[in-house]
Every structure is written in C-alpha cells, then in structure tokens.
Design a protein around this motif. Structure first.
Motif, short mmCIF file in Angstrom:
data_model
loop_
_atom_site.label_atom_id
_atom_site.label_comp_id
_atom_site.label_asym_id
_atom_site.label_seq_id
_atom_site.Cartn_x
_atom_site.Cartn_y
_atom_site.Cartn_z
N UNK A 168 3.60 0.17 0.69
CA UNK A 168 3.17 1.16 -0.31
C UNK A 168 1.79 1.66 0.08
N UNK A 169 1.34 2.73 -0.58
CA UNK A 169 0.02 3.26 -0.24
C UNK A 169 -0.67 3.88 -1.44
N UNK A 170 -1.95 4.03 -1.28
CA UNK A 170 -2.80 4.69 -2.29
C UNK A 170 -3.37 5.98 -1.70
N UNK A 225 4.84 9.86 -1.11
CA UNK A 225 5.99 9.57 -1.96
C UNK A 225 6.82 8.39 -1.47
N UNK A 226 6.43 7.81 -0.34
CA UNK A 226 7.14 6.65 0.17
C UNK A 226 8.40 6.96 0.94
N UNK A 227 8.63 8.24 1.24
CA UNK A 227 9.82 8.63 2.00
C UNK A 227 9.64 8.41 3.50
N UNK A 228 8.39 8.28 3.94
CA UNK A 228 8.09 8.10 5.36
C UNK A 228 7.04 7.02 5.51
N UNK A 229 7.27 6.11 6.43
CA UNK A 229 6.33 5.05 6.73
C UNK A 229 5.55 5.45 7.99
N UNK A 230 4.24 5.60 7.89
CA UNK A 230 3.47 6.07 9.05
C UNK A 230 3.42 5.02 10.15
N UNK A 231 3.24 5.48 11.37
CA UNK A 231 3.02 4.56 12.48
C UNK A 231 1.68 3.87 12.25
N UNK A 232 1.45 2.79 12.97
CA UNK A 232 0.17 2.09 12.86
C UNK A 232 -0.98 3.02 13.23
N UNK A 233 -0.77 3.82 14.27
CA UNK A 233 -1.81 4.75 14.71
C UNK A 233 -2.14 5.77 13.62
N UNK A 234 -1.12 6.38 13.03
CA UNK A 234 -1.35 7.36 11.98
C UNK A 234 -2.00 6.71 10.75
N UNK A 235 -1.56 5.52 10.40
CA UNK A 235 -2.15 4.81 9.26
C UNK A 235 -3.64 4.59 9.48
N UNK A 290 -7.25 -1.26 1.74
CA UNK A 290 -7.54 -0.47 0.54
C UNK A 290 -6.55 0.69 0.40
N UNK A 291 -5.96 1.10 1.51
CA UNK A 291 -5.07 2.26 1.51
C UNK A 291 -3.59 1.87 1.52
N UNK A 292 -3.28 0.78 2.22
CA UNK A 292 -1.88 0.35 2.36
C UNK A 292 -1.71 -1.08 1.89
N UNK A 293 -0.55 -1.37 1.29
CA UNK A 293 -0.28 -2.72 0.81
C UNK A 293 1.22 -2.94 0.76
N UNK A 294 1.63 -4.20 0.75
CA UNK A 294 3.05 -4.55 0.65
C UNK A 294 3.39 -4.89 -0.78
N UNK A 295 4.60 -4.51 -1.16
CA UNK A 295 5.09 -4.84 -2.50
C UNK A 295 6.45 -5.45 -2.37
#
Length: 69
Positions: free
Chosen positions: A8-10, A41-51, A64-69
């Motif tokens: 998930x992300x903020x 919206x959670x439809x796409x998971x970014x690559x590590x580089x993009x994240x 702070x931006x990404x987390x697991x749920x």
C-alpha cells in the motif's frame, strides 16, 4: 497457511503535502500521469527503482510512503 502481503502507499497524501498534481509528479519522476494514478489507487505496484525515485521527489523515507497490509 500462506499470508499474502499487499503493498500500500501514502502517495496521494504525500503529493498533496507538496501541492503537486499527478501530472507534475509524473513529469518529475519520468512516468505518465496515468502511472501515478494507478499507483495511488493500488492498481499498479511500482518497481523498486520507481518507488525510490518517488521517495526522493517527495522527500519521504520509503517506509513513510510505502507499507504492507
């Protein structure tokens, strides 16, 4: 029993804090506005580089931006 982690992300909140549109953030990190929308919206998971590029652009730590749920 298998546990499935969902990333998930903020991103939308962090983007709003910087007063950036999806298009402006997309231009900063070199992707399309649709990609930013899909990540938010959670439809796409970014690559590590993009994240990580998003973290730098928004001046946020990864956790702070990404987390697991």
């Amino acid at each position: 029993m298998r546990v499935e982690l969902v990333l998930k992300n903020r991103l939308k909140v962090a983007r709003a804090e910087k007063e950036l549109s999806q298009g402006a953030l997309a231009e900063m990190v070199g992707v399309s506005r649709q990609t930013i929308s899909s990540i938010e919206t959670g439809q796409f998971c970014p690559t590590a580089k993009l994240a990580l590029v998003l973290c730098v652009a928004l001046d946020k730590k990864f956790e702070d931006l990404f987390y697991f749920e």
